[in-house]
Design a protein around this motif. Structure first.
Motif, PDB file in Angstrom:
ATOM      1  N   GLY A   1       0.890   3.656  -3.104  1.00  0.00           N
ATOM      2  CA  GLY A   1       0.377   4.992  -2.776  1.00  0.00           C
ATOM      3  C   GLY A   1       1.383   6.082  -3.093  1.00  0.00           C
ATOM      4  O   GLY A   1       1.040   7.132  -3.649  1.00  0.00           O
TER       5      GLY A   1
ATOM      6  N   ILE B   1       1.589   6.496  -6.876  1.00  0.00           N
ATOM      7  CA  ILE B   1       0.407   7.203  -7.390  1.00  0.00           C
ATOM      8  C   ILE B   1       0.524   8.699  -7.119  1.00  0.00           C
ATOM      9  O   ILE B   1       0.259   9.528  -8.006  1.00  0.00           O
ATOM     10  CB  ILE B   1      -0.886   6.616  -6.773  1.00  0.00           C
ATOM     11  N   LEU B   2       0.944   9.051  -5.904  1.00  0.00           N
ATOM     12  CA  LEU B   2       1.092  10.472  -5.574  1.00  0.00           C
ATOM     13  C   LEU B   2       2.166  11.141  -6.434  1.00  0.00           C
ATOM     14  O   LEU B   2       2.005  12.288  -6.853  1.00  0.00           O
ATOM     15  CB  LEU B   2       1.422  10.652  -4.085  1.00  0.00           C
TER      16      LEU B   2
ATOM     17  N   GLY C   1       4.568  12.036  -1.912  1.00  0.00           N
ATOM     18  CA  GLY C   1       4.662  10.717  -2.548  1.00  0.00           C
ATOM     19  C   GLY C   1       6.052  10.120  -2.407  1.00  0.00           C
ATOM     20  O   GLY C   1       6.202   8.925  -2.113  1.00  0.00           O
TER      21      GLY C   1
ATOM     22  N   VAL D   1       0.828  -1.206   0.000  1.00  0.00           N
ATOM     23  CA  VAL D   1       0.000   0.000   0.000  1.00  0.00           C
ATOM     24  C   VAL D   1       0.866   1.262   0.000  1.00  0.00           C
ATOM     25  O   VAL D   1       0.603   2.212  -0.747  1.00  0.00           O
ATOM     26  CB  VAL D   1      -0.978  -0.012   1.200  1.00  0.00           C
TER      27      VAL D   1
END
Length: 184
Positions: A105, A108-109, A122, A101
């Motif tokens: 995550g 993605i950021l 990120g 995760v």
């Protein structure tokens, strides 16, 4: 004299039969403890502790050496691949989730950021979970192996535990290090 010999043969056969029965019981207990550990150490802890009282010290050490987990491969996988892959391989679900995760995550950021501060969050998330992923295999294997020793009733053994450590210095820098602990 013949009567004495017959009684001696009968007693020897009885002792042999009892010995075989005890060996069979002990062998079954040995296999049962191993299957309980394979099934789930946490869920079967009390049952393993109860059943292992009938095992010999040699059998306990054999099971411990066979069932203990190592941090080597999971550390390398988390270091080089990331995404909690090493923790998943090790059987550490929470560590695997943190890595997966956190790394996804962070990516993605980074790639969807509309400004520098979001991209920086990120990067911090990605690097932070990667660093945590590199430490988790050592802490998990140490805790698991300790629980396994206690479940098997192994006492009087000496173990050396080496774990990575991250310190904050007085000027706010991060300093990597290593902790050593010896337990008896």
């Amino acid at each position: 004299m013949k009567f004495f010999c017959i009684i001696l043969v009968f007693i020897s056969a009885l002792n042999f039969s009892i010995s075989l029965s005890q060996d069979k019981q002990n062998s079954e207990r040995f296999m049962e403890v191993q299957m309980l550990i394979n099934s789930d150490l946490d869920d079967n802890y009390k049952l393993i502790k109860e059943k292992s009282t009938e095992l010999t010290p040699t059998q306990k050490m054999f099971i411990y050496d066979d069932k203990k987990i190592s941090a080597g491969l999971p550390f390398v996988l988390n270091l080089l691949v990331g995404y909690g892959i090493g923790s998943w391989v090790q059987g550490h679900t929470a560590g695997g989730l943190i890595g997966t995760v956190g790394n996804i995550g962070g990516m993605i950021l980074i790639f969807t950021a509309e400004n520098e501060s979001t991209a920086m969050i990120g990067v911090v998330l990605l690097l932070g979970t990667w660093l945590i992923d590199c430490i988790l295999p050592f802490t998990y294997s140490s805790a698991y192996n300790k629980k396994l020793r206690y479940a098997l009733g192994i006492t009087g053994t000496v173990s050396l535990d080496i774990q990575p450590k991250v310190n904050m210095t007085h000027n706010g820098n991060v300093a990597p290090g290593v902790t050593f602990s010896v337990s008896f």
